[in-house]
Design a protein around this motif. Sequence first.
Motif, short mmCIF file in Angstrom:
data_model
loop_
_atom_site.label_atom_id
_atom_site.label_comp_id
_atom_site.label_asym_id
_atom_site.label_seq_id
_atom_site.Cartn_x
_atom_site.Cartn_y
_atom_site.Cartn_z
N ARG A 162 0.83 -1.20 0.00
CA ARG A 162 0.00 0.00 0.00
C ARG A 162 0.87 1.26 0.00
N ALA A 163 1.99 1.21 0.71
CA ALA A 163 2.91 2.35 0.68
C ALA A 163 3.47 2.56 -0.73
N LEU A 164 3.81 1.47 -1.42
CA LEU A 164 4.30 1.58 -2.80
C LEU A 164 3.22 2.14 -3.71
N GLN A 165 2.00 1.66 -3.54
CA GLN A 165 0.88 2.22 -4.29
C GLN A 165 0.77 3.73 -4.07
N GLY A 166 0.94 4.15 -2.83
CA GLY A 166 0.83 5.57 -2.51
C GLY A 166 1.89 6.41 -3.20
N ILE A 167 3.11 5.87 -3.34
CA ILE A 167 4.16 6.60 -4.05
C ILE A 167 3.76 6.82 -5.50
N GLY A 168 3.24 5.77 -6.15
CA GLY A 168 2.77 5.93 -7.52
C GLY A 168 1.61 6.90 -7.63
N THR A 169 0.70 6.83 -6.67
CA THR A 169 -0.44 7.76 -6.67
C THR A 169 0.02 9.19 -6.48
N GLY A 170 1.05 9.39 -5.64
CA GLY A 170 1.60 10.74 -5.47
C GLY A 170 2.06 11.32 -6.80
N GLY A 171 2.70 10.48 -7.61
CA GLY A 171 3.12 10.93 -8.94
C GLY A 171 1.93 11.27 -9.83
N LEU A 172 0.91 10.44 -9.81
CA LEU A 172 -0.27 10.70 -10.64
C LEU A 172 -0.98 11.97 -10.22
N MET A 173 -1.09 12.19 -8.90
CA MET A 173 -1.78 13.38 -8.42
C MET A 173 -0.99 14.66 -8.68
N ALA A 174 0.33 14.56 -8.69
CA ALA A 174 1.14 15.74 -8.97
C ALA A 174 1.26 16.01 -10.45
N LEU A 175 1.42 14.97 -11.25
CA LEU A 175 1.70 15.15 -12.68
C LEU A 175 0.46 15.45 -13.50
N THR A 176 -0.67 14.84 -13.14
CA THR A 176 -1.86 15.01 -13.99
C THR A 176 -2.31 16.47 -14.10
N PRO A 177 -2.52 17.20 -12.99
CA PRO A 177 -2.92 18.61 -13.15
C PRO A 177 -1.83 19.46 -13.79
N THR A 178 -0.57 19.09 -13.58
CA THR A 178 0.52 19.84 -14.20
C THR A 178 0.49 19.67 -15.71
N ILE A 179 0.30 18.43 -16.17
CA ILE A 179 0.22 18.17 -17.61
C ILE A 179 -1.00 18.85 -18.22
N VAL A 180 -2.12 18.80 -17.50
CA VAL A 180 -3.32 19.50 -17.98
C VAL A 180 -3.03 20.98 -18.13
N GLY A 181 -2.23 21.54 -17.20
CA GLY A 181 -1.89 22.95 -17.27
C GLY A 181 -1.07 23.32 -18.48
N GLU A 182 -0.38 22.33 -19.09
CA GLU A 182 0.42 22.60 -20.29
C GLU A 182 -0.28 22.15 -21.57
#
Length: 506
Positions: A116-136
């Motif tokens: 679950r901790a490993l899942q959370g690391i991947g989710t952290g990337g998705l939550m940070a990158l998705t709105p950033t990519i949408v912004g570009e």
Amino acid sequence: MRTTSTGGGQEALPTPPRGAVAAFSGMMVVVFLAGIDSTVVATVLPSILADLGGASLLTWVVTSYLLTTAVSVPLWGKAADLTGKRRLYVLATTVFLIGSVAVAVAPNMPIMLTARALQGIGTGGLMALTPTIVGELFPVEIRGRFHGRQGAILAGANIVGPLVGGVFTATLGWRAAFWINLPLALPALVLVMRHLSSVAPVQRSRRLDLVGATLLAAASAALLLALSQDSALASGSSRLVLLIIAGAAVMAYLPWQNRHSDPILPLRVLRSPIIAGAITLSFLAGATMLTVVTYAPMYAQTVQNQSAAMSGAQLLPLTAAVLVSNLLGGSLITWFGRYRPFILLGTLATTAGSVLLATLDINTPAALFTVALILMGVGLGLTMQPAVLVLQNAVGKSDLGSATAASTFFRQIGSTLAIGILGGLLTARTGPQLSELAHGMESGAAATAARTEIASAFGDIFLMLTPVMAIGVIVALILPEKPLASSAPAEQAPKAELEGKTTPSS
């Protein structure tokens, strides 16, 4: 409709590129799955406990995921400013899927928590990158509608997570709730990889701030562990030690980020009242969202004696309200070119919903419970993603990833603190009653007394939430109104809002 001036004529809002829409669609599938996994355990925890044992570690099935998500977000966000976002997105999705498979095959509780901790690391990337990519991917004048869709999908995923968990538990078993990520996310990832090649880093010469990332992660983890009422490490002298570690890490980070040429979380962006207000709203909305999504189904199961699937279905009005308000709010912000009225309306609705939920007791009518959830949904839909749009409209492109990640980071911190503190208080107050009901006591005077006490505890939890959202109302009232980039004069549009310069609101 809001238009932009070009000489003597009027130019309609631009049409989004087809490839950008395709990439966005793929990202939304993966975000939906990650969002579900943050709350799916609300209804599968009893089955996990029966299968794997480890009752003393049970709350960490939720906390480990939220904790690693929160502390990894700033690192992913800064990396997005330094290297290709496409490869980072692929990496984050891969980590998330590996974690999902590890959860699905976990033979015992320690491996489950690691997965679950490993899942959370991947989710952290998705939550940070998705709105950033949408912004570009999309111009700011039409970005609001896509942020609205993203917020609706993410919020909907968080809300339907308990329902999905209940359905899988009753049919294919709890492990299927995590196996399902693989066949759904892989095709979406292929779609994203095909259409995301154009999103490039701003500067490749900048260095990743590993020292700052370590200090920030240490401060976040120590603070969350110290304030979590269910943490074995956060009792007595251990709690004091953790708070000292958190304070020391923060004190070390402050001078470090001033010396580093490109800090992991540049505090200079917080000098803008717009950005500071948007991040505050994200923190408050995160705390509110996960509290409601976690404890509303638990109230339905323990007090109303509903099944796991039916308790998850209780969140459908909340889901519908979030979806509608997110989509409608994003479109209206795009249409009018203003955001503050909608955010203010959202914080007022959420405050009203929390006031109603604070009246919960064993005799609360189902209609009142539903109205309260609808108000919460409308409020959250008009607050969460518009806050991201506000922030991105006020920050320079070179800090887009870091600033967006800061918003996501503080939203996750708010969620984790709320669950850790309020969940611990609930367990401390009603632990014996919850145990009695879990072991089959369904009727009689003792069961009624247990449900009465649990219902009162839930009401008190939501009462504590009310002043949190009242702070959101105050923030919305004083939040400066800065025109969306395309509606500003041409000579002003490129300027980053890092100096606190805004257009006076009307």
